[in-house]
Write an enzyme that holds these catalytic residues in place. Structure first.
Site, PDB file in Angstrom:
ATOM      1  N   LEU A  18       0.806  -1.210   0.000  1.00  0.00           N
ATOM      2  CA  LEU A  18       0.000   0.000   0.000  1.00  0.00           C
ATOM      3  C   LEU A  18       0.843   1.264   0.000  1.00  0.00           C
ATOM      4  O   LEU A  18       0.369   2.326  -0.393  1.00  0.00           O
ATOM      5  CB  LEU A  18      -0.938   0.002   1.207  1.00  0.00           C
ATOM      6  CG  LEU A  18      -2.021  -1.081   1.185  1.00  0.00           C
ATOM      7  CD1 LEU A  18      -2.845  -1.025   2.461  1.00  0.00           C
ATOM      8  CD2 LEU A  18      -2.913  -0.933  -0.028  1.00  0.00           C
ATOM      9  N   ASN A 470      -0.888   1.393   9.187  1.00  0.00           N
ATOM     10  CA  ASN A 470      -2.284   1.397   8.741  1.00  0.00           C
ATOM     11  C   ASN A 470      -2.335   1.326   7.226  1.00  0.00           C
ATOM     12  O   ASN A 470      -1.398   1.729   6.531  1.00  0.00           O
ATOM     13  CB  ASN A 470      -3.026   2.638   9.229  1.00  0.00           C
ATOM     14  CG  ASN A 470      -2.598   3.908   8.523  1.00  0.00           C
ATOM     15  OD1 ASN A 470      -1.619   4.548   8.908  1.00  0.00           O
ATOM     16  ND2 ASN A 470      -3.326   4.297   7.496  1.00  0.00           N
ATOM     17  N   CYS A 471      -3.449   0.769   6.707  1.00  0.00           N
ATOM     18  CA  CYS A 471      -3.722   0.845   5.280  1.00  0.00           C
ATOM     19  C   CYS A 471      -4.875   1.830   5.111  1.00  0.00           C
ATOM     20  O   CYS A 471      -5.009   2.760   5.895  1.00  0.00           O
ATOM     21  CB  CYS A 471      -4.027  -0.542   4.705  1.00  0.00           C
ATOM     22  SG  CYS A 471      -5.457  -1.352   5.444  1.00  0.00           S
ATOM     23  N   TYR A 472      -5.722   1.642   4.131  1.00  0.00           N
ATOM     24  CA  TYR A 472      -6.791   2.608   3.879  1.00  0.00           C
ATOM     25  C   TYR A 472      -7.796   2.677   5.016  1.00  0.00           C
ATOM     26  O   TYR A 472      -8.299   3.746   5.348  1.00  0.00           O
ATOM     27  CB  TYR A 472      -7.539   2.242   2.585  1.00  0.00           C
ATOM     28  CG  TYR A 472      -6.740   2.472   1.333  1.00  0.00           C
ATOM     29  CD1 TYR A 472      -6.435   3.759   0.909  1.00  0.00           C
ATOM     30  CD2 TYR A 472      -6.288   1.397   0.576  1.00  0.00           C
ATOM     31  CE1 TYR A 472      -5.696   3.972  -0.247  1.00  0.00           C
ATOM     32  CE2 TYR A 472      -5.552   1.610  -0.578  1.00  0.00           C
ATOM     33  CZ  TYR A 472      -5.266   2.895  -0.987  1.00  0.00           C
ATOM     34  OH  TYR A 472      -4.535   3.098  -2.125  1.00  0.00           O
TER      35      TYR A 472
END
Length: 528
Positions: A18, A470-472
């Protein structure tokens, strides 16, 4: 590598991917703006755009950002290294950049020594120019491989201090000393390894393309059904950025992957209609329309006395899905309480993606409404079929509404606001009372805004946490001892869901997850 280790590695890999992917929406937006400014139809409608300054600015914006697509191999090498590194991410990224230079120069030199360089036209030969050097074109694969290997070595040796006369060669320099010979060997090895791999990938791509409508439907189903695991990125990334999504020549460059192709074609005014390849990923259809129907069905099936509170939860989640394509808030509102709905949701996604392909509706549809407008409207109806896409989307919205409402009522599913549904709804007073009752949460600036201390304690305390990213939509945490994780404490932070996979804990918060991560990291830094 056992099953548990493989699961942890894949989870880390999807998180790391990501990092380079985060830049692509901005790149696409810039290309879209540049294309709009130089689009003859739009220029004729807004005469002031005829001025040379706007035309030149549009070209610079368009081609300046297309450079990102042309050099994705380097971006993935650096981005993956930074995403996978546990500490000193900047040094991991810096080393990855150096290693990629070592790799391509080693390959070019080896090919030159052995007479393997092709003279003349390179198109279709499997070789290309990267940063002015002729090499075997491995796409983003070797960039990813270098990023992964560098991160593994970095995590193991970047904190190792060497004493005495060789102290200069400790820590991140030690990683570089280990990796430089590996990068050279990769340059030599992939000169021979990759050509047969290229042929295999072409065969695989042709099978996917030739599988027709069933292949499209299967892709749509799998992309959705993998959402709870967080591994859906491993499915769509190859389609978007590698030969699996086919290759096309645009403006003298070869682009592989459907996203690279449509961005390049979008920027080329001589192309009258986008390639049909883009219909292989129409995720915005379900993001804008399908989940809207699902959310409305859940709202109308809620108990009358609780509809006001259900609206407060579901409607912002629907808006998040529609506007920016973040679907997990609405999907996780029914995944854990009525998993059969999620399976049906995945099936319907595949069916409607297949219909896009059957009707040959060529539209850029990967994000939310904002992306949809920016990518498609400036191109006009001739280059994309966006009005038909919207028409099919309205049909999908109605289908989702009918199917979801029928299943919820007939099976008495406990979706939000129905009976003793697991997802509780709270008023602001309830929320404030709950916050005041939390003994583990200390007031520290804004650190309690997302119950950061409750999250830390729920994860087993500061000493049990090894990494927070964190991702989205998800807080992705690595812990030392999964047995110390207390989900009852984590629930005080009001997450949308919790996914546990060994030492990897994913806590779903939605689009505001970056703020949660900042608060957690801030709290970790001040805790003694």
């Amino acid at each position: 590598m056992n099953k548990k280790s493989l699961s942890i590695f894949l989870n880390d890999l999807t998180r790391g991917m990501l990092v380079p992917i985060y830049v692509l929406p901005m790149v696409g937006l810039a290309i879209a703006i540049g294309t709009a400014i130089t689009n003859p139809a739009i220029v004729d409608f807004f005469p002031f755009l005829h001025h040379a300054i706007f035309n030149d600015a549009g070209k610079i914006l368009k081609w300046g950002t297309l450079s990102v697509l042309i050099n994705l191999h380097i971006i993935f090498a650096v981005g993956l290294s930074m995403g996978l590194a546990k500490k000193d991410k900047h040094l991991a990224g810096f080393n990855a950049l150096i290693l990629y230079f070592v790799y391509i120069y080693s390959m070019n030199t080896y090919m030159d020594i052995n007479g393997l360089l092709i003279h003349g036209e390179l198109r279709g030969t499997g070789q290309s120019q990267i940063l002015g050097l002729q090499v075997v074109d491995t796409g983003i694969f070797v960039g990813m491989l270098i990023g992964i290997l560098n991160a593994i070595v970095h995590n193991k040796y970047s904190q190792k201090v060497i004493q005495g006369a060789f102290a200069l060669y400790g820590e991140s320099r030690l990683v570089l000393l280990i990796m430089i010979p590996i990068a050279m060997l990769l340059g030599v090895a992939f000169t021979h390894i990759w050509p047969p791999v290229q042929q295999t990938i072409r065969i695989l791509a042709s099978h996917i393309m030739e599988s027709g409508y069933i292949g499209v439907a299967l892709y749509g189903f799998m992309e959705r059904i993998l959402i709870p695991t967080g591994l859906h990125h491993l499915l769509w990334i190859p389609l978007h950025f590698t030969d699996v999504g086919s290759c096309a020549e645009v403006t003298g460059h070869t682009y592989c992957g459907i996203e690279n192709i449509f961005l390049a074609e979008m920027a080329d005014p001589t192309i009258e209609r986008l390639s049909s390849t883009v219909v292989y990923d129409a995720r915005s259809l379900v993001k804008i329309f399908g989940l809207t129907g699902a959310g409305l069905a859940m709202y109308h099936c809620a108990d009358d006395a609780r509809k006001t509170y259900v609206k407060a939860i579901l409607f912002p989640a629907i808006a998040s899905s529609i506007l920016v394509g973040v679907t997990e808030p609405i999907e996780f509102s029914f995944l854990f309480v009525a998993p059969i709905l999620f399976v049906v949701h995945a099936i319907l996604t595949g069916v409607f993606m297949m219909l896009v392909s059957i009707f040959d509706i060529v539209t850029i549809g990967k994000g939310g409404l904002i992306d949809f407008i920016m990518y498609n409207i400036p191109l006009g109806i001739a280059k994309t079929d966006w009005p038909y896409y919207i028409l099919l989307g309205l049909v999908q919205c109605a289908t989702y509404y009918i199917v979801f409402r029928l299943l919820i009522v007939k099976l008495n599913l406990k979706t939000p606001g129905r009976g003793d549904a697991e997802i509780k709804l709270h008023t602001k007073a309830d929320y404030m009372a709950k916050q005041a009752a939390m003994p583990s949460v200390a007031t520290l600036g804004n650190a309690t805004e997302y119950h950061a201390e409750a999250i830390i304690q729920g994860l087993g305390g500061k000493d049990n946490i090894t990494d927070v990213q964190n991702c989205y939509t998800r807080l992705r945490v690595e812990v030392r001892d999964p047995g110390r994780v207390d989900e009852s404490l984590l629930q005080q932070a009001q997450p949308l869901g919790i996914v546990r996979r060994g030492q990897s804990i994913q806590i779903i918060f939605g689009s505001h997850v970056a703020s949660v991560r900042q608060e957690v990291n801030h709290m970790l830094n001040v805790m003694q």
